[in-house]
Write a protein that holds these residues in place. Structure first.
Motif: not given
Length: 255
Positions: A33-40, A100-116
């Motif tokens: 569900d975490s992967i699903d939520d990130a994508l949506k 491979d999806d688990l690798y992908g979800i673990n770089v989401i913060a690198d893909l999107f960058g600034p916010a926090c």
């Protein structure tokens, strides 16, 4: 367990892959569900962007150490052992979740960058004078993602002095992430991502360390009683490049 209405996952296996398996098995549906939520929920994100950019980028351009690889493999094995073939399907991906999806979800913060961003206050600025750490997460993630948020409590991995020793740490995150964004180790060292810029201008194009994984390694290795954490963290960060600019908010007890 649930402590004060907050889900807590305690990881204490003797091998990192064993801990990954426990993570995947105990939180299998929530990982999916975490992967699903990130994508949506993430802005300008989609199934195509995840599969065609994030996942290949995570596999090719990032330097995953052996400990991270073992943990992700264990996590996927736990996920697969807990869920049926049908339950493995992520609605947003329209297929079963893969390693491979688990690798992908673990770089989401690198893909999107600034916010926090975050802060640390103490003394007359807090009600009882004790230290208070706060951090905001500036992404739209939805009610289910908030509900599935989990506190990860990872016990020390090896005996003191052994090669590969990893300090105990506790952090707030989501099922499926082996990275950390807001966490504290057994010595009271707190490290949080305080985002800067996501613009890459020159420099390395591959061999990156995921920012959240670097943060976790800082907590697993540094003791504020033995060295200046800021200097030690800077040296650790210099070992491998990151893909985007970032600040690490550090604070620790002064004795």
């Amino acid at each position: 367990v649930t402590l004060k209405s907050q889900k807590v996952l305690r990881l204490y296996g003797k091998q990192i892959k064993e801990r990954g398996f426990a993570h995947g098995y105990l939180l299998a549906a929530e990982v999916r569900d975490s992967i699903d939520d990130a994508l949506k929920s993430l802005p300008l994100f989609s199934k195509e962007k995840f599969e065609q950019k994030a996942v290949p980028w995570a596999k090719k351009n990032f330097a995953w150490d052996e400990s991270a690889r073992q943990e992700l493999e264990g996590l996927f094995e736990g996920l697969s052992a807990r869920l049926s073939e049908k339950e493995m399907v992520c609605p947003a991906l329209e297929r079963a979740v893969t390693l491979d999806d688990l690798y992908g979800i673990n770089v989401i913060a690198d893909l999107f960058g600034p916010a926090c961003s975050g802060f640390t206050v103490w003394g007359p600025l807090t009600e009882d004078g004790r230290v208070l750490h706060g951090r905001n997460l500036d992404f739209p993630i939805g009610k289910r993602a908030v509900t599935n948020q989990v506190v990860l409590a990872s016990a020390k991995l090896a005996k003191k002095g052994e090669v590969g020793e990893q300090k105990a740490w506790v952090g707030v995150g989501w099922p499926g992430l082996i990275t950390a964004f807001s966490a504290m180790n057994e010595n009271g060292l707190v490290c949080c991502l305080h985002d800067a810029t996501n613009v890459v201008k020159g420099g390395a194009k591959e061999g990156f360390v995921a920012r959240g994984l670097l943060l976790r390694r800082i907590l697993e290795r540094l003791d504020p009683e033995k060295s200046n954490p800021a200097e030690a963290a800077r040296n650790l960060a210099a070992e491998k490049p990151v893909c985007c600019g970032n600040l690490f908010h550090l604070s620790w007890p002064k004795k």
